[in-house]
Write a protein that holds these residues in place. Structure first.
Motif, mmCIF file in Angstrom:
data_model
loop_
_atom_site.group_PDB
_atom_site.id
_atom_site.type_symbol
_atom_site.label_atom_id
_atom_site.label_comp_id
_atom_site.label_asym_id
_atom_site.label_seq_id
_atom_site.Cartn_x
_atom_site.Cartn_y
_atom_site.Cartn_z
ATOM 1 N N THR A 11 35.167 137.202 -7.566
ATOM 2 C CA THR A 11 35.001 136.613 -6.230
ATOM 3 C C THR A 11 33.691 135.841 -6.094
ATOM 4 O O THR A 11 33.522 135.100 -5.130
ATOM 5 C CB THR A 11 35.067 137.682 -5.118
ATOM 6 N N THR A 12 32.773 135.986 -7.046
ATOM 7 C CA THR A 12 31.476 135.312 -6.961
ATOM 8 C C THR A 12 31.386 134.073 -7.842
ATOM 9 O O THR A 12 30.370 133.375 -7.812
ATOM 10 C CB THR A 12 30.340 136.273 -7.368
ATOM 11 N N ALA A 40 37.323 136.800 0.655
ATOM 12 C CA ALA A 40 37.775 135.531 1.236
ATOM 13 C C ALA A 40 37.829 135.590 2.760
ATOM 14 O O ALA A 40 37.690 134.562 3.423
ATOM 15 C CB ALA A 40 39.140 135.145 0.677
ATOM 16 N N GLY A 41 38.051 136.768 3.304
ATOM 17 C CA GLY A 41 38.087 136.920 4.759
ATOM 18 C C GLY A 41 39.493 136.887 5.327
ATOM 19 O O GLY A 41 40.478 136.646 4.614
ATOM 20 N N ASP A 43 41.248 134.887 7.167
ATOM 21 C CA ASP A 43 42.089 133.684 7.162
ATOM 22 C C ASP A 43 43.007 133.640 5.945
ATOM 23 O O ASP A 43 44.089 133.045 5.999
ATOM 24 C CB ASP A 43 41.235 132.416 7.217
ATOM 25 N N TYR A 65 38.692 129.921 1.244
ATOM 26 C CA TYR A 65 38.019 130.432 2.439
ATOM 27 C C TYR A 65 36.556 130.754 2.166
ATOM 28 O O TYR A 65 35.804 129.854 1.832
ATOM 29 C CB TYR A 65 38.814 131.576 3.070
ATOM 30 N N ARG A 66 36.136 131.994 2.238
ATOM 31 C CA ARG A 66 34.717 132.340 2.093
ATOM 32 C C ARG A 66 34.239 132.417 0.646
ATOM 33 O O ARG A 66 33.073 132.730 0.403
ATOM 34 C CB ARG A 66 34.433 133.680 2.770
#
Length: 169
Positions: A11-12, A40-41, A43, A65-66
């Protein structure tokens, strides 16, 4: 196309797309799937609801997303049932179809986790061999870099050995 492996939290990573080892609902779960959804959050789950799920071996894309990655490519790996129920073909299809989706998005860099090697129980060495073979046989139009992102030191060593075998080191 450059193939590499590293130990990191997928994710990073600053790549154009990351691949999510998703379940068929695409609505989040455990392991890498849960980590991607959390990072990602909210959304992400909203967009995933609109996709209507995903079959084993298939792939679908959403926004990142994030995440640093602009895209998430969701693929559903097979559950290991001993190897006699087409698991190898389905696992290979995950990589092939994720790469096809990535090419359609004109992705230049993509990171894969170890698909099906967590709760789905696929033997890690066999899964790594399938992953590297499927990716190595891809003839890229846009993709320049493929990262096999490993969660543990043991997984990293497996991918290093498999990549060395493929590259003749």
């Amino acid at each position: 196309m450059q193939l590499e492996t590293l130990k990191a939290d997928i994710t990073t990573l600053s790549v154009d797309a990351i691949v999510n080892a998703a379940n068929s609902s695409l609505l989040g779960g455990g392991g890498v799937d849960g980590a991607i959804h959390r990072a990602a959050g909210p959304d992400l789950v909203h967009e995933c609801r609109l996709l209507g799920g995903c079959g084993t071996g298939k792939a679908k894309a959403t926004g990142g997303y994030r995440l640093a990655a602009a895209h998430i490519i969701h693929t559903v790996g097979p559950v290991w049932r001993g190897g006699g129920e087409g698991e190898a073909r389905l696992l290979s299809d995950c990589y092939v179809n994720a790469l096809r989706v990535a090419e359609a998005l004109r992705v230049r860099s993509i990171a894969f986790p170890g698909i099906s090697t967590g709760i789905y129980g696929y033997p890690k060495l066999e899964a790594a061999r399938i992953a590297v073979a499927a990716v190595s046989s891809h003839r890229p139009q846009y993709i320049e870099q493929v990262v096999f992102c490993c969660f543990s030191d043991d997984d990293l060593e497996i991918y290093r050995v498999v990549l060395d075998d493929v590259e003749g080191r």
